[in-house]
Scaffold this motif. Structure first.
Motif, PDB file in Angstrom:
ATOM      1  N   MET A 185       0.504  -1.459   0.013  1.00 46.63           N
ATOM      2  CA  MET A 185      -0.300   0.024  -0.174  1.00 46.63           C
ATOM      3  C   MET A 185       0.278   1.277  -0.267  1.00 46.63           C
ATOM      4  SD  MET A 185      -3.060  -0.637   2.074  1.00 46.63           S
ATOM      5  CE  MET A 185      -1.787  -1.308   3.759  1.00 46.63           C
ATOM      6  N   ARG A 199      -4.858   7.284   4.314  1.00 43.21           N
ATOM      7  CA  ARG A 199      -5.979   7.179   3.952  1.00 43.21           C
ATOM      8  C   ARG A 199      -6.015   8.083   5.971  1.00 43.21           C
ATOM      9  NH1 ARG A 199     -10.313   4.544   1.407  1.00 43.21           N
ATOM     10  NH2 ARG A 199      -9.731   2.414   0.885  1.00 43.21           N
ATOM     11  N   LYS A 200      -5.483   7.172   6.429  1.00 37.82           N
ATOM     12  CA  LYS A 200      -6.203   7.515   7.751  1.00 37.82           C
ATOM     13  C   LYS A 200      -4.782   8.167   8.627  1.00 37.82           C
ATOM     14  CE  LYS A 200      -7.423   4.121  10.043  1.00 37.82           C
ATOM     15  NZ  LYS A 200      -6.592   3.434   8.855  1.00 37.82           N
ATOM     16  N   PHE A 216      -1.727   2.799  19.062  1.00 40.90           N
ATOM     17  CA  PHE A 216      -2.338   2.937  17.363  1.00 40.90           C
ATOM     18  C   PHE A 216      -1.292   1.812  16.620  1.00 40.90           C
ATOM     19  CE2 PHE A 216      -5.302   6.456  18.520  1.00 40.90           C
ATOM     20  CZ  PHE A 216      -6.307   5.264  17.834  1.00 40.90           C
ATOM     21  N   GLU A 221      -1.201   2.188   9.271  1.00 34.01           N
ATOM     22  CA  GLU A 221      -2.008   1.828   8.104  1.00 34.01           C
ATOM     23  C   GLU A 221      -0.628   0.830   7.784  1.00 34.01           C
ATOM     24  OE1 GLU A 221      -3.311   4.082   5.461  1.00 34.01           O
ATOM     25  OE2 GLU A 221      -5.521   5.178   7.335  1.00 34.01           O
ATOM     26  N   LYS A 222       0.656   1.310   7.766  1.00 37.13           N
ATOM     27  CA  LYS A 222       1.723   0.783   7.280  1.00 37.13           C
ATOM     28  C   LYS A 222       2.306  -0.724   8.030  1.00 37.13           C
ATOM     29  CE  LYS A 222       3.591   4.386   3.993  1.00 37.13           C
ATOM     30  NZ  LYS A 222       2.051   4.115   3.687  1.00 37.13           N
ATOM     31  N   MET A 265      -0.036  -2.564   9.395  1.00 36.09           N
ATOM     32  CA  MET A 265      -0.858  -3.709   9.279  1.00 36.09           C
ATOM     33  C   MET A 265      -0.475  -5.435   9.197  1.00 36.09           C
ATOM     34  SD  MET A 265      -5.302  -2.585   8.149  1.00 36.09           S
ATOM     35  CE  MET A 265      -4.670  -3.030   6.645  1.00 36.09           C
ATOM     36  N   GLU A 324      -3.939  -6.819  -2.119  1.00 36.08           N
ATOM     37  CA  GLU A 324      -3.778  -5.961  -1.186  1.00 36.08           C
ATOM     38  C   GLU A 324      -5.574  -5.236  -1.585  1.00 36.08           C
ATOM     39  OE1 GLU A 324      -0.952  -2.442  -1.715  1.00 36.08           O
ATOM     40  OE2 GLU A 324      -0.459  -5.717  -1.822  1.00 36.08           O
ATOM     41  N   LEU A 355      -7.222  -5.389   1.955  1.00 40.14           N
ATOM     42  CA  LEU A 355      -6.165  -4.098   2.626  1.00 40.14           C
ATOM     43  C   LEU A 355      -6.948  -2.877   2.456  1.00 40.14           C
ATOM     44  CD1 LEU A 355      -2.200  -5.745   2.615  1.00 40.14           C
ATOM     45  CD2 LEU A 355      -3.903  -5.496   4.583  1.00 40.14           C
ATOM     46  N   ASP A 356      -7.035  -2.422   1.209  1.00 44.15           N
ATOM     47  CA  ASP A 356      -7.324  -0.994   1.101  1.00 44.15           C
ATOM     48  C   ASP A 356      -8.466  -0.887   1.907  1.00 44.15           C
ATOM     49  OD1 ASP A 356      -6.729   1.688  -0.522  1.00 44.15           O
ATOM     50  OD2 ASP A 356      -8.446   0.551  -1.470  1.00 44.15           O
ATOM     51  N   TYR A 386      -9.954  -1.774   3.869  1.00 44.93           N
ATOM     52  CA  TYR A 386      -9.825  -2.438   5.763  1.00 44.93           C
ATOM     53  C   TYR A 386      -9.288  -0.728   5.930  1.00 44.93           C
ATOM     54  CZ  TYR A 386      -9.894  -7.130   6.244  1.00 44.93           C
ATOM     55  OH  TYR A 386     -10.539  -8.763   6.493  1.00 44.93           O
ATOM     56  N   THR A 387      -8.211  -0.071   5.534  1.00 43.27           N
ATOM     57  CA  THR A 387      -7.909   0.879   6.160  1.00 43.27           C
ATOM     58  C   THR A 387      -8.824   1.703   6.035  1.00 43.27           C
ATOM     59  OG1 THR A 387      -7.263   2.227   3.749  1.00 43.27           O
ATOM     60  CG2 THR A 387      -6.009   0.625   5.123  1.00 43.27           C
ATOM     61  N   TYR A 409     -11.030   1.150   8.071  1.00 43.51           N
ATOM     62  CA  TYR A 409     -11.320   1.856   9.507  1.00 43.51           C
ATOM     63  C   TYR A 409      -9.882   1.112  10.281  1.00 43.51           C
ATOM     64  CZ  TYR A 409     -13.075  -3.199   8.774  1.00 43.51           C
ATOM     65  OH  TYR A 409     -13.289  -4.312   8.543  1.00 43.51           O
ATOM     66  N   ARG A 410      -9.469   0.068  10.520  1.00 41.11           N
ATOM     67  CA  ARG A 410      -8.198  -0.775  10.781  1.00 41.11           C
ATOM     68  C   ARG A 410      -6.742  -0.116   9.917  1.00 41.11           C
ATOM     69  NH1 ARG A 410     -10.576  -5.043  12.176  1.00 41.11           N
ATOM     70  NH2 ARG A 410      -9.049  -5.231  13.638  1.00 41.11           N
ATOM     71  N   PRO A 411      -5.540   0.344  11.387  1.00 38.27           N
ATOM     72  CA  PRO A 411      -5.967  -0.927  11.919  1.00 38.27           C
ATOM     73  C   PRO A 411      -6.828  -0.069  12.882  1.00 38.27           C
ATOM     74  CG  PRO A 411      -4.035  -0.427  11.755  1.00 38.27           C
ATOM     75  CD  PRO A 411      -4.375   0.378  10.481  1.00 38.27           C
TER      76      PRO A 411
END
Lengths: 453, 453
Positions: free
Chosen positions: A1, A5-6, B8, B11-12, B14, B69, B72-73, B75-76, B78-80
């Motif tokens: 990725m 996003r966040k 937290f 995202e990377k 995750m 991929e 995962l995209d 998922y981001t 709201y995740r992690p």
């Protein structure tokens, strides 16, 4: 990725001061007036209603006010809130604009309201207050204060507009779950309520009436104070944590907002996200557009008048110099209950008068259209109030596309729509309409407050 | 501030693979059997219902499965999800135990369910599927799949247990907002539904009936597949992202769980948080207790029998070797709708049989007591299912206090309770009771499936 996003801040990166825009305003607000004497208010006039520390903040001239350690601690139950790039929504709109949103829906109460509820509960607790009264319309504010009351062990009494009390039982249950007490307003508990009921036993209530009741009850009992969820200076200041966090978060990106957008009711979420960016304009020479978005059917900023008016219906509150439609104005039954208020906070009104912010009005149907599109791409379902900001974002994004120019848009995702899904159902099944308000209606309502000018 | 509440991951950070516990189990599960032939199922038997990639995952023996991929995209969005130290709750319980919770309530649908809904929608889309049918009880799963359908542009048809359809309109509205279609079950749309309605036109429906309808509709149309929100191996595996993230998050603290706790319905959220920790026991010699918490009134793990049984009422699904109360068992009307299911997933059942996990049962009233205490200290209001985990946390924390020993507890905050506030209201106003289920009832229900042993 490759994309992110966040954008998170760690708890240690959370701002530790609120921003008081009163210090930087080129023209200061006109002073609030005593409802009886019509003379400028002093701290003593407000003492029956508010703890002294909040009165000081209401009149403060310092640029930065320290956030107490205890408040920061409770903020970390949900703050810092994420800043999120709405890639999917951008793609749907096929726009060169970059769209970011600050997600205030992550708080336990589901909106930005706890940012000030926690601070207010803390200062009341510190000064020995045992009971706080307040009003709530759709229930966002009442539940936020009830949450804060549960944390600081203060009893909360919420006067909830009767029609909402009956239509939105989940907000009542939420308030109860946190230990708060809810009464449908108008009630028999106050003189104000009894007066209204005597004239009209079936009164559906209004925010103005509920404020009258809550203020009256607090004024009569020395152990009880009153708390307001918007409009006042200290309330707006507590919300600046939103914009201050956003500034820090943008430092972690390669972007910076050209436009900052917030829905507009009394001013608290709009002020929260925009004031720190207005400071960038005033102090650091930036040129960021800040746009307050109101409903077409309650157009105090775009069609109201700048003058002194009451915050409530009965006339218990101080007179505030503000953009108003008149305190007898009854807004149409739009589903964005939090935006159904006749007036705007004093600071925001002065900023608009001085053209330091912009105002825009959007129709109910376009707000839901924008909200559904947002939910179907970004997942999260916005509150109807938040949908007003999103409708404006759509316009800005389309303009960017037309002009073939990239720009960065930041908007305040003021709350989620979990308790507003019935209005989504009505929209999706074609049962919603737009509402218009005629020039005559507005003129009539403004004529009624001519004596307050 | 010296303490940190929320841990937290970026995202990377995750995890990019799911964990397949089948690879590490000392005793493998017994094979699922064809409902007609009672012979072990092959991939072809499942092909009418599931895309081939999910069938492969259902039977996979690799330890790690790459997360695509594209998944995962999404998922981001709201995740992690955050890992949160419940300092306030610890203080209320006056315990030496450290309590952490993994907040899966941050997803757009409000629970852990999207973790598999997104993966399932993705694999279906990749294989050209246009329609997916599913069932939902209280609505958590139906709304999660509808959200995923909106992202991958797949039409979702949800058979919702009729009594819930009528009692929980907000879940229906949520599904519609994401573009999904909901039908009360039993319906006239399927042979299974018509059969039930012919026998009892007023049938309130059940999860077992809704599964029968959804499976039947998918089996009859080559463009339509079926999707299940729990029980199956691939579903549980997709949820392991929860525990894998938790492991990485604990690396950022000085703590490590002694006990991992999850509420238990079909197994998906419990598996999600616990399987990666069970791996620590199996592979890395750790000694972490993993506790599945079920309602006293639906005690398949603590009082059920390990044997082959159907997943649905009519008998359309494969026979699975599992802890079950019998597929005709009708659980009491507790408010934790997601835990009202007669059986447990095959993997979890085998793990319990092999004493690699523990099971505990809690009463309805103690779950709400725990949930209210949690809400009044930590702010966030838990779903009734999640309250089951919290009730067990309370017990573990009290035990730690009694023993004067610190220990670290991790539990899965599987979802928020925004759509369950009516049950909180009932609890707070004394309208809720516990439910008991007699040994005779269980024996009778198990006798009815004696022929399947």
């Amino acid at each position: 990725m490759t994309k992110t996003r966040k954008i998170f801040l760690s708890e240690k990166e959370m701002p530790t001061q609120w921003y008081n825009i009163q210090a930087d305003m080129p023209n200061k607000m006109m002073p609030p007036l005593h409802p009886g004497t019509r003379q400028p208010l002093g701290p003593d006039d407000l003492a029956p209603l508010f703890p002294m520390e909040l009165i000081k903040q209401e009149m403060a001239t310092d640029t930065w006010i320290d956030i107490p350690e205890e408040v920061l601690d409770v903020y970390t139950l949900y703050r810092p809130s994420p800043l999120i790039r709405a890639y999917n929504f951008e793609k749907l709109l096929d726009t060169p604009a970059k769209i970011y949103y600050k997600n205030e829906g992550v708080s336990p109460a589901g909106s930005h309201k706890p940012n000030t509820a926690i601070a207010q509960a803390y200062y009341n607790k510190k000064e020995g207050v045992k009971y706080i009264t307040t009003e709530t319309g759709a229930g966002q504010w009442g539940s936020a204060l009830s949450f804060a009351g549960s944390i600081f062990d203060i009893d909360i009494k919420v006067f909830m507009v009767k029609v909402s009390y009956e239509q939105k039982p989940y907000r009542k249950f939420m308030i109860n779950t946190w230990g708060g007490d809810v009464v449908p307003s108008p009630s028999e508990l106050t003189e104000s309520g009894r007066q209204i009921l005597a004239a009209n036993p079936d009164s559906p209530g209004s925010l103005g009436i509920a404020i009258s009741e809550a203020v009256e009850m607090a004024a009569k009992d020395p152990n009880t104070k009153y708390s307001l969820g918007s409009v006042l200076n200290h309330v707006l200041m507590h919300q600046t944590i939103i914009g201050l966090e956003s500034l820090k978060q943008f430092e972690k990106t390669d972007d910076f907002p050209d436009v900052v957008i917030g829905p507009f009711g009394g001013g608290s979420n709009f002020a929260g996200i925009s004031f720190p960016f207005i400071r960038e304009n005033l102090v650091n020479g930036k040129n960021i557009r800040c746009v307050a978005v109101e409903p077409h059917s309650c157009p105090k900023l775009t069609k109201g008048q700048f003058q002194y008016d009451f915050g409530d219906t009965v006339g218990h509150t101080p007179l505030i110099a503000m953009f108003t439609l008149g305190h007898n104005f009854v807004p149409a039954q739009i589903h964005a209950g939090g935006l159904r208020y006749h007036g705007a906070g004093a600071i925001v009104s002065q900023l608009l008068k001085d053209k330091l912010i912009e105002a825009a009005a959007v129709e109910q149907l376009e707000t839901f259209d924008a909200g559904v599109k947002f939910a179907r791409t970004e997942g999260i379902i916005p509150a109807p109030e938040t949908c007003h900001a999103i409708a404006q974002v759509v316009k800005e994004a389309e303009m960017a596309k037309k002009e073939g120019k990239s720009k960065t848009i930041l908007f305040n995702f003021s709350g989620h729509g979990h308790f507003d899904l019935a209005s989504y159902d009505k929209y999706l099944t074609g049962q919603l309409t737009n509402f218009s308000v005629s020039e005559e209606e507005i003129k009539k309502s403004l004529d009624e407050i001519a004596s307050l000018r």
